[in-house]
Design a protein around this motif. Structure first.
Motif, PDB file in Angstrom:
ATOM      1  N   GLU A 154       0.814  -1.221   0.000  1.00 39.99           N
ATOM      2  CA  GLU A 154       0.000   0.000   0.000  1.00 39.99           C
ATOM      3  C   GLU A 154       0.851   1.276   0.000  1.00 39.99           C
ATOM      4  O   GLU A 154       0.334   2.364   0.167  1.00 39.99           O
ATOM      5  CB  GLU A 154      -0.937   0.005   1.214  1.00 39.99           C
ATOM      6  N   SER A 190      -3.362   3.169   3.728  1.00 42.39           N
ATOM      7  CA  SER A 190      -2.793   3.073   2.392  1.00 42.39           C
ATOM      8  C   SER A 190      -2.272   4.441   1.974  1.00 42.39           C
ATOM      9  O   SER A 190      -3.013   5.431   2.020  1.00 42.39           O
ATOM     10  CB  SER A 190      -3.852   2.606   1.388  1.00 42.39           C
ATOM     11  N   ARG A 193      -3.483   4.853  -2.098  1.00 42.70           N
ATOM     12  CA  ARG A 193      -4.912   5.124  -2.338  1.00 42.70           C
ATOM     13  C   ARG A 193      -5.311   6.545  -1.947  1.00 42.70           C
ATOM     14  O   ARG A 193      -6.419   6.983  -2.282  1.00 42.70           O
ATOM     15  CB  ARG A 193      -5.779   4.117  -1.600  1.00 42.70           C
TER      16      ARG A 193
END
Length: 197
Positions: A154, A190, A193
């Motif tokens: 991530e 994350s 993201r």
């Protein structure tokens, strides 16, 4: 000379017996959950500190372990519980056989985890500070007393070998909350993201 030595031994025995009775009486007056005030007497490296609990006797010590000092991360015990400072703490256990009292300053502070879990949901994007890159990702402090974990997958949209390739201690970053695990007191985050497309 022997009678004097014998008398001194008896006197010392009476003093020690009286002191032991005072300690037991004092210990018996304490209750788990009670809030007490004491003065930090001495430290034991990074394990914790001893706290004088009784003003009158001046001899009874409680023990405050490092994890029970604060919910928040701190650099030094001297910052949180320096010698000669008066502290308030809750009694979390009493061992009558060993005459030991365990204390917690943290028990008197609001739990940041519960507040964080109540105010954040999966998918939220938040700011944080990288506290340490590790082989299995990185830790990010998202709020005082609350750290989350960013798994290596991530960190970026491409493969990285070491977290330090994209992060350094002290970096301010935006992260997306993947999930908040109340039971394990863990926030999975994350970095990739949270980045704009």
């Amino acid at each position: 000379m022997l009678p004097d030595a014998d008398g001194a031994l008896r006197a010392r025995w009476r003093i020690n017996r009286a002191w032991a009775e005072e300690r037991r009486t004092f210990l018996g007056s304490l209750r788990v959950g009670e809030v007490v005030t004491g003065v930090v007497a001495t430290g034991l490296n990074d394990i914790g500190v001893y706290v004088h609990l009784d003003d009158d006797l001046g001899r009874f010590l409680g023990f405050l372990r490092v994890p029970e000092m604060s919910w928040a991360r701190f650099e030094s015990v001297d910052d949180t519980a320096p010698i000669d400072r008066e502290v308030r703490a809750e009694i979390i256990s009493i061992d009558f056989a060993r005459e030991q009292v365990s204390l917690s300053m943290r028990a008197l502070q609001p739990d940041p985890w519960q507040r964080y879990a109540d105010t954040h949901v999966d998918g939220d994007t938040v700011s944080g500070t990288v506290t340490k890159p590790v082989p299995f990702g990185a830790s990010v402090q998202v709020e005082k007393g609350v750290e989350g974990h960013v798994h290596p997958t991530e960190l970026a949209d491409y493969d990285i070998e070491y977290p330090q390739e994209v992060l350094a201690v002290g970096d301010r970053v935006r992260v997306a909350i993947l999930d908040v695990d109340r039971q394990r007191r863990r926030v999975n985050l994350s970095l990739k993201r949270a980045q704009p497309e």
